[in-house]
Design a protein around this motif. Structure first.
Motif, short mmCIF file in Angstrom:
data_model
loop_
_atom_site.label_atom_id
_atom_site.label_comp_id
_atom_site.label_asym_id
_atom_site.label_seq_id
_atom_site.Cartn_x
_atom_site.Cartn_y
_atom_site.Cartn_z
N ARG A 1 -5.88 8.53 7.75
CA ARG A 1 -5.15 7.99 6.61
C ARG A 1 -5.93 8.13 5.31
O ARG A 1 -7.15 8.07 5.28
CB ARG A 1 -4.87 6.48 6.79
N GLN B 1 -2.08 -9.41 4.63
CA GLN B 1 -3.34 -8.67 4.59
C GLN B 1 -4.18 -8.89 5.85
O GLN B 1 -4.75 -7.95 6.40
CB GLN B 1 -4.15 -9.08 3.35
N ALA C 1 -7.25 5.83 12.07
CA ALA C 1 -6.56 4.63 12.54
C ALA C 1 -5.59 5.05 13.63
O ALA C 1 -4.69 5.84 13.39
CB ALA C 1 -5.81 3.96 11.39
N GLN D 1 0.38 5.24 1.70
CA GLN D 1 -0.51 5.96 2.59
C GLN D 1 -0.05 7.40 2.80
O GLN D 1 1.14 7.72 2.69
CB GLN D 1 -0.61 5.26 3.95
N LEU E 1 -9.69 -1.07 3.20
CA LEU E 1 -9.11 -1.65 1.99
C LEU E 1 -9.96 -2.76 1.39
O LEU E 1 -9.71 -3.19 0.26
CB LEU E 1 -7.71 -2.21 2.30
N LEU F 1 -3.26 -6.78 9.13
CA LEU F 1 -3.39 -5.33 9.18
C LEU F 1 -4.36 -4.93 10.28
O LEU F 1 -5.29 -5.69 10.61
CB LEU F 1 -3.89 -4.80 7.84
N SER G 1 -8.59 5.15 -0.91
CA SER G 1 -9.67 5.04 0.07
C SER G 1 -10.23 6.40 0.44
O SER G 1 -9.64 7.44 0.14
CB SER G 1 -9.14 4.37 1.34
N ILE H 1 0.83 -1.20 0.00
CA ILE H 1 0.00 0.00 0.00
C ILE H 1 0.87 1.26 0.00
O ILE H 1 2.07 1.20 0.27
CB ILE H 1 -0.93 0.04 1.23
N PHE I 1 -7.60 -0.51 8.86
CA PHE I 1 -7.03 -0.65 7.52
C PHE I 1 -7.79 -1.71 6.73
O PHE I 1 -8.14 -1.52 5.56
CB PHE I 1 -5.55 -1.02 7.60
N VAL J 1 -5.32 5.84 1.87
CA VAL J 1 -4.53 4.67 1.49
C VAL J 1 -4.86 4.26 0.07
O VAL J 1 -6.03 4.29 -0.35
CB VAL J 1 -4.78 3.49 2.45
#
Length: 295
Positions: free
Chosen positions: A245, A215, A240, A154, A226, A218, A235, A152, A222, A247
């Motif tokens: 964020r 994944q 968070a 961010q 995602l 996370l 996103s 990713i 997140f 992302v």
């Protein structure tokens, strides 16, 4: 090889206690019951322990010949681990009356590990594709072995200059700020350039980009953000931890950990076989006698 004068003295050593009873000799070094550290009373267990001790004597000689010394950082890491396992601080461990023995044991263990790495690395061992294919055929992967990974980018913001407006909270200001950045990205601005300019995470140096992440490990925030994104999509701003964020998903992949683990096991097996053969060859150049009747 010619027997050493030491053997002539063995008959006069009857004064030794049972724990100090000599059960083997390696050139001029003695192996006694108290050095093999075996509690199993079976003869096979005692013989195996004696042979391990003989091998360790020969390996430590090579350590000295090659000038192999464990690195200070490795020693410190091991000391910290021992302290933690015994619910002690490092200073408490160092103050313990057994610290000298612990340090000696740690240095010996690390030196023997370093010797093995030196010998096997010098051998240039490699796996053949046939070996890998055979191992994978005999140990097929399961669905649990497949790990989904993601990379990713961010833009992380956790603080912002105060606004003259008293109607907006810090969170509202940051969300509005990231929403504006998101609009700039949708209008063609570079995500990477904006991350370098605005992100307050260390990843800003790389344009906000991460390495490969597992994944399902996370943070929940997140994962939720995602979950519906496609590669290249950005996103909505989301909170968070202590910050907010934006992302973007760079790429995804599925990694077969099973294949990697099988290869690692094959490498370990190959190294062990080679090193054990190498150690056995060391025995040819020394005088060894095991007093089988004492086991």
């Amino acid at each position: 090889m010619k027997k050493l004068p030491l053997l002539a003295l063995l008959a006069s050593l009857n004064a030794f206690s049972a724990s100090n009873s000599i059960i083997a000799i390696v050139d001029d070094e003695l192996v006694t019951y108290d050095t093999i550290g075996v509690e199993n009373n079976s003869k096979a267990a005692k013989l195996a322990a004696v042979n391990r001790q003989i091998d360790n004597i020969l390996k430590m000689r090579k350590v000295e010949q090659l000038g192999i010394e464990p690195k200070a950082q490795a020693i410190n890491n091991m000391l910290n681990r021992v302290a933690q396992q015994n619910s002690l601080s490092l200073s408490q461990l160092q103050a313990n009356s057994e610290f000298g023995r612990v340090m000696t044991d740690i240095k010996k263990k690390l030196s023997l590990n370093a010797l093995k790495e030196f010998v096997t690395n010098k051998a240039g061992l490699v796996l053949t594709q046939a070996e890998i294919d055979s191992a994978l055929e005999n140990n097929p992967a399961t669905q649990a072995d497949i790990v989904k990974q993601i990379r990713i980018a961010q833009i992380a913001v956790s603080s912002i200059e105060k606004s003259t407006s008293l109607l907006q909270s810090k969170d509202e200001l940051i969300k509005a700020f990231l929403t504006d950045i998101s609009i700039q990205i949708s209008n063609g601005k570079s995500f990477s350039a904006l991350a370098k300019l605005h992100s307050q995470d260390e990843s800003y140096k790389n344009g906000g980009e991460s390495g490969w992440l597992v994944q399902n490990r996370l943070p929940k925030a997140f994962g939720k953000a995602l979950n519906t994104l496609k590669i290249g999509e950005v996103s909505e701003p989301f909170k968070a931890g202590n910050g907010w964020r934006l992302v973007k998903i760079i790429e995804k992949r599925s990694v077969d950990n099973h294949a990697r683990n099988v290869k690692a096991a094959l490498v370990r097996q190959k190294k062990n076989t080679y090193f054990n053969t190498w150690v056995n060859k060391l025995r040819k150049d020394v005088y060894i006698e095991i007093f089988d009747h004492k086991l």
